[in-house]
Scaffold this motif. Structure first.
Motif, PDB file in Angstrom:
ATOM      1  N   HIS A  36      18.627  -4.782 -20.357  1.00  0.00           N
ATOM      2  CA  HIS A  36      18.103  -4.394 -19.049  1.00  0.00           C
ATOM      3  C   HIS A  36      18.307  -5.571 -18.097  1.00  0.00           C
ATOM      4  O   HIS A  36      18.012  -6.725 -18.439  1.00  0.00           O
ATOM      5  N   TYR A  90      22.367   5.271 -19.022  1.00  0.00           N
ATOM      6  CA  TYR A  90      21.993   4.276 -18.013  1.00  0.00           C
ATOM      7  C   TYR A  90      21.035   4.886 -16.997  1.00  0.00           C
ATOM      8  O   TYR A  90      21.137   6.072 -16.645  1.00  0.00           O
ATOM      9  N   THR A 100      19.809   2.016 -20.936  1.00  0.00           N
ATOM     10  CA  THR A 100      19.776   0.674 -20.352  1.00  0.00           C
ATOM     11  C   THR A 100      19.452   0.800 -18.863  1.00  0.00           C
ATOM     12  O   THR A 100      20.041   1.624 -18.168  1.00  0.00           O
ATOM     13  N   PHE A 101      18.539  -0.042 -18.392  1.00  0.00           N
ATOM     14  CA  PHE A 101      18.132  -0.014 -16.991  1.00  0.00           C
ATOM     15  C   PHE A 101      18.846  -1.113 -16.216  1.00  0.00           C
ATOM     16  O   PHE A 101      18.881  -2.273 -16.646  1.00  0.00           O
ATOM     17  N   CYS A 116      13.572  -7.845 -18.841  1.00  0.00           N
ATOM     18  CA  CYS A 116      14.809  -7.796 -18.057  1.00  0.00           C
ATOM     19  C   CYS A 116      15.374  -9.198 -17.900  1.00  0.00           C
ATOM     20  O   CYS A 116      14.624 -10.170 -17.778  1.00  0.00           O
TER      21      CYS A 116
END
Length: 581
Positions: free
Chosen positions: A90, A200, A236-237, A259
């Motif tokens: 992330h 995503y 996934t960010f 993150c």
């Protein structure tokens, strides 16, 4: 885009950039005084681009599509963001306005969608204007070799038919947290095929998610991750943010997972001239105490915009309210018309509450240069790619240093010189800032603060989560929500069973949660003489703005409100230019 404050005005020593040239053209003109309203100005130097090579993992078809759009190589922060995302981390990219953050997520997402025909992606934006802008950009890329991706919108402006088509066919959905909350998550069974293959999730302009709104969005994201995991996906960010303090910590609070951050900006920009402006005192108006009154910031901003448009500068003027956007644009047009200029037709207003087709037409006119000037609320503060803006006028300090730089960063998108002017309102804070520039230009940008543990946010959101799928005891322990759920159970809203926590039968918790703060339904503003729908206003604002007898201005046209019916959600108006405002 934070400046390094200098205690000296650089106006006399700096090279004459385009922004400085514009400032010299508008200084003193039209003030009616011999005293310059300019209290301070400084020049921010240009920055050279930092390019790097395309990542080896990038699919050749995606690289070709980007190259066909004139992108021959990525900037360093774009490649760093894409590499982190491709590795499954992330990531939040926090760089200046107009730094091309979108390529950082386009590259890994398009590559994944090309390589895996079943893969899906989701894009979230805080405003419809930004979402529509990014959808246009991705749609342009998805020709020829990328035609099978079918990016599509799913928001309040799309028809039922278009939403159904997007749900069934689009592999990259562009929406907002509101629709994610009330539609995608609420009816997740219809989205099972999408959630099962979700690779995503993009959260654009994530710095705007703060306070109550940001805390609600943090829970919406947690609910999304929870349902995706139930369907077997762990997306996934990729988060994009303007320059802000502690971006990784803020992004981690927002999504509920660690993150990594990318903060070194590799994009170029031209020199910027930043000016602080104190409107002059009016000689014919005094306050009730006999104290001289300064010219209103919106009036001064309208004159500055007219001056800048006359010089051929493409200008955005940011104001604090929807009504101010209308009146500022109207005043600028009148000034230009009084000067005998035909440029008055190239100035308009832009704000929330317009119909979707009106907003899109204005966005297109701004993007292609048909409009030279626009007075806008913060609806255009976020991300919309309007290339070639020469100047930004900010009518009144917008409340945060981050918002000031975000608005100012709209200028200079051609890589050339540009001008940013802050026009002070007649209040102590604004007056202090224009006379103490270090308090604005030398101050760090604020962090985006959210608190997902706020019980007034967490409680309703847990009910929504339980309605989507019962809460397990392990989830309740992870959220630290046992005591809160017990109180909700005492109120009869949720029940504890052997497997977990279930909402009460017949409950509809989603309908009771307004993630933007509870300002109510939309009230339609309708011309009662012809039935024309002019726009909308939030029900919470309607009694103050569209009450009977109120003057409603819509793109320069004046209407008077005849009737407001909050139960039916409609305000009836008729065209008139009354002698009151």
């Amino acid at each position: 885009m934070n400046a390094v404050f200098s205690s000296e005005d650089t106006g006399d020593d700096a090279a004459l950039s385009y922004g400085r040239e514009l400032l010299r053209h508008i200084d003193v003109r039209g003030t009616g005084t011999q005293t310059s309203p300019l209290t301070y100005s400084t020049d921010l130097p240009a920055r050279v681009a930092g390019h790097t090579n395309w990542p080896q993992w990038a699919h050749p078809a995606v690289v070709r599509a980007l190259s066909n759009q004139g992108i021959t190589a990525p900037w360093t922060h774009q490649a760093d963001t894409a590499n982190h995302a491709n590795s499954g981390s992330h990531v939040v990219v926090s760089t200046g306005t107009a730094s091309g953050k979108s390529l950082g997520y386009q590259l890994p997402i398009l590559t994944a969608l090309v390589e895996d025909p079943q893969a899906r992606a989701l894009y979230l934006s805080p405003t419809k204007a930004l979402g529509a802008d990014q959808l246009r950009a991705v749609t342009t890329l998805c020709d020829d070799e990328l035609a099978g991706i079918h990016p599509g919108a799913f928001d309040g402006d799309t028809s039922i038919e278009a939403r159904n088509w997007a749900r069934e066919n689009s592999r990259w959905i562009f929406t907002n947290p509101d629709m994610l909350h009330v539609s995608l998550l609420r009816g997740h069974a219809r989205w099972a095929h999408f959630l099962r293959k979700l690779r995503y999730v993009v959260i654009d302009e994530c710095h705007s998610y703060r306070g109550i709104f940001g805390s609600h969005v943090a829970w919406v994201i947690r609910r999304l991750r929870r349902l995706a995991a139930r369907y077997g996906a762990h997306p996934t960010f990729i988060l994009a943010s303007a320059t802000t303090s502690e971006p990784a910590a803020a992004a981690s609070r927002l999504i509920g997972a660690p993150c990594v951050e990318v903060t070194e900006d590799g994009s170029p920009h031209g020199p910027r001239t930043v000016a602080l402006w104190e409107p002059p005192l009016m000689t014919d108006v005094v306050s009730e105490n006999g104290v001289p009154v300064r010219r209103p910031a919106t009036t001064e901003a309208a004159r500055l915009m007219a001056d800048l448009v006359t010089e051929g500068a493409r200008t955005l003027t940011f104001v604090r309210s929807r009504r101010a956007a209308e009146t500022t644009a109207l005043a600028a047009r009148r000034i230009l018309a009084d000067r005998g200029s035909d440029l008055h037709s190239r100035v308009a207003s832009y704000r929330a509450g317009y119909l979707a087709e009106d907003r899109r037409a204005l966005e297109t006119a701004l993007a292609d240069g048909e409009l030279l000037g626009a007075a806008t609320t913060n609806a255009l503060e976020l991300g919309v790619d309007i290339a070639g803006l020469d100047a930004v006028v900010v009518a009144g300090f917008p409340g945060t240093v981050a918002s000031f730089w975000q608005q100012g960063g709209r200028s200079g998108r051609r890589g050339e010189g540009s001008l940013v002017v802050l026009v002070a309102r007649d209040d102590p804070l604004d007056m202090y800032l224009v006379h103490h520039p270090e308090a604005l230009l030398g101050r760090p940008i604020e962090a985006a603060v959210t608190d997902p543990t706020n019980p007034y946010v967490q409680g309703p959101q847990l009910l929504c989560a339980a309605a989507e799928h019962y809460l397990t005891h392990d989830e309740v322990a992870e959220y630290g929500a046992l005591e809160l759920l017990r109180r909700l159970a005492e109120d009869g809203l949720i029940r504890r069973r052997e497997r977990g926590w279930y909402v009460t039968a017949g409950a509809d918790p989603h309908a009771g949660v307004d993630i933007r703060g509870g300002i109510g339904m939309q009230v339609a503003i309708v011309d009662g003489e012809c039935g024309r729908l002019l726009g909308t206003v939030d029900a919470g604002r309607a009694p103050a703005t569209v009450h009977p007898g109120a003057v409603h201005i819509h793109q320069g046209e004046s209407f008077v409100v005849d009737e407001l019916d909050l139960e039916q959600g409609v305000a009836l108006v008729h065209a008139e230019e009354p002698d009151w405002s």
